[in-house]
Design a protein around this motif. Sequence first.
Motif, PDB file in Angstrom:
ATOM      1  N   THR A 114      -0.300  27.404 -75.035  1.00 27.72           N
ATOM      2  CA  THR A 114      -1.637  26.953 -74.638  1.00 27.72           C
ATOM      3  C   THR A 114      -2.612  27.131 -75.796  1.00 27.72           C
ATOM      4  OG1 THR A 114      -2.587  29.060 -73.888  1.00 27.72           O
ATOM      5  CG2 THR A 114      -1.120  27.912 -72.351  1.00 27.72           C
ATOM      6  N   TYR A 127      -5.382  28.765 -75.110  1.00 27.92           N
ATOM      7  CA  TYR A 127      -6.200  29.859 -74.590  1.00 27.92           C
ATOM      8  C   TYR A 127      -6.010  31.127 -75.418  1.00 27.92           C
ATOM      9  CZ  TYR A 127      -6.690  26.900 -70.468  1.00 27.92           C
ATOM     10  OH  TYR A 127      -6.952  25.856 -69.619  1.00 27.92           O
ATOM     11  N   HIS A 184      -4.792  31.062 -66.339  1.00 24.29           N
ATOM     12  CA  HIS A 184      -4.787  29.731 -66.942  1.00 24.29           C
ATOM     13  C   HIS A 184      -3.733  28.880 -66.258  1.00 24.29           C
ATOM     14  CE1 HIS A 184      -1.027  30.373 -69.264  1.00 24.29           C
ATOM     15  NE2 HIS A 184      -1.477  31.590 -69.433  1.00 24.29           N
ATOM     16  N   THR A 185      -4.083  27.637 -66.041  1.00 23.50           N
ATOM     17  CA  THR A 185      -3.159  26.696 -65.412  1.00 23.50           C
ATOM     18  C   THR A 185      -3.241  25.371 -66.161  1.00 23.50           C
ATOM     19  OG1 THR A 185      -4.832  25.924 -63.829  1.00 23.50           O
ATOM     20  CG2 THR A 185      -3.400  27.732 -63.122  1.00 23.50           C
ATOM     21  N   GLY A 186      -2.176  24.605 -66.110  1.00 26.51           N
ATOM     22  CA  GLY A 186      -2.156  23.279 -66.703  1.00 26.51           C
ATOM     23  C   GLY A 186      -1.349  22.344 -65.824  1.00 26.51           C
ATOM     24  N   THR A 226      -4.737  18.332 -66.928  1.00 23.96           N
ATOM     25  CA  THR A 226      -5.950  19.149 -66.861  1.00 23.96           C
ATOM     26  C   THR A 226      -5.592  20.615 -67.060  1.00 23.96           C
ATOM     27  OG1 THR A 226      -7.016  17.623 -65.312  1.00 23.96           O
ATOM     28  CG2 THR A 226      -7.902  19.855 -65.431  1.00 23.96           C
ATOM     29  N   SER A 227      -6.242  21.256 -68.021  1.00 27.75           N
ATOM     30  CA  SER A 227      -6.016  22.686 -68.245  1.00 27.75           C
ATOM     31  C   SER A 227      -7.252  23.460 -67.812  1.00 27.75           C
ATOM     32  CB  SER A 227      -5.714  22.960 -69.726  1.00 27.75           C
ATOM     33  OG  SER A 227      -6.840  22.663 -70.532  1.00 27.75           O
ATOM     34  N   ASN A 256     -10.171  21.856 -69.787  1.00 24.35           N
ATOM     35  CA  ASN A 256      -9.825  21.118 -71.007  1.00 24.35           C
ATOM     36  C   ASN A 256     -10.605  21.643 -72.223  1.00 24.35           C
ATOM     37  OD1 ASN A 256      -7.990  19.551 -69.607  1.00 24.35           O
ATOM     38  ND2 ASN A 256      -9.466  17.920 -69.228  1.00 24.35           N
TER      39      ASN A 256
END
Length: 210
Positions: free
Chosen positions: A131, A133, A174-176, A180-181, A201
């Motif tokens: 990611t 992040y 955090h998710t994706g 869409t993140s 995003n």
Amino acid sequence: MKTRELGVFLTALFVTTIGHAADTTYDPATGTVTIPEVAVNGKIEFVNAKLKLKPDGTFSILSTEDPQASPDTTTYDPASNTITIPSVAVDGKAKYTNVKLGLNPDGTLSVLSAEEPPVIDLTCKEFAAGTSYCSEGRFPTCKVNLTQVNKLQQGMTYDEVVEILGCHGVLMSHTGQGGTSIGTYGWGTASFIDASVIFINDKVDTIGGS
């Protein structure tokens, strides 16, 4: 602090910045630690306190000296029989903060706890796997106030946010999915969040502050 971590901790003690830049030192050759100043109730009571590392991970107190007038540094709480060292540095960089040593009935000292200082290097070097992040932040973070939070705006990047708040946030989730993140960051402590920011995003979407 776990016993197996004591070796790493003691090695870190060899360069320590306390108060007005007095240096706690650790001598690995002799297994001794020297604390320049120890204050009790805001008054320096001991200087050059020498501690000896024992095989069981505790310290024995080898010697102390009477103090001369100087600013408050390491503190001793007679009510709880604990000593608190504000900061321990390695290679000139703070490695541990609020290190607490407990006085044992036999006169030795045990390491009760130590905290890691907040990450204030604003250049992110660690990211959550796969990611964008940043995962460098840890609790407790730097102190965040409402004035700083009010400067945050939708559409800002993570880098812009940490520049305003002064340190990395803790990546709480955090998710994706479907292109869409979503990433949620918190600033404060593990039990009390001073500010929270949701990125969608990689742009600020929702801002929350206490």
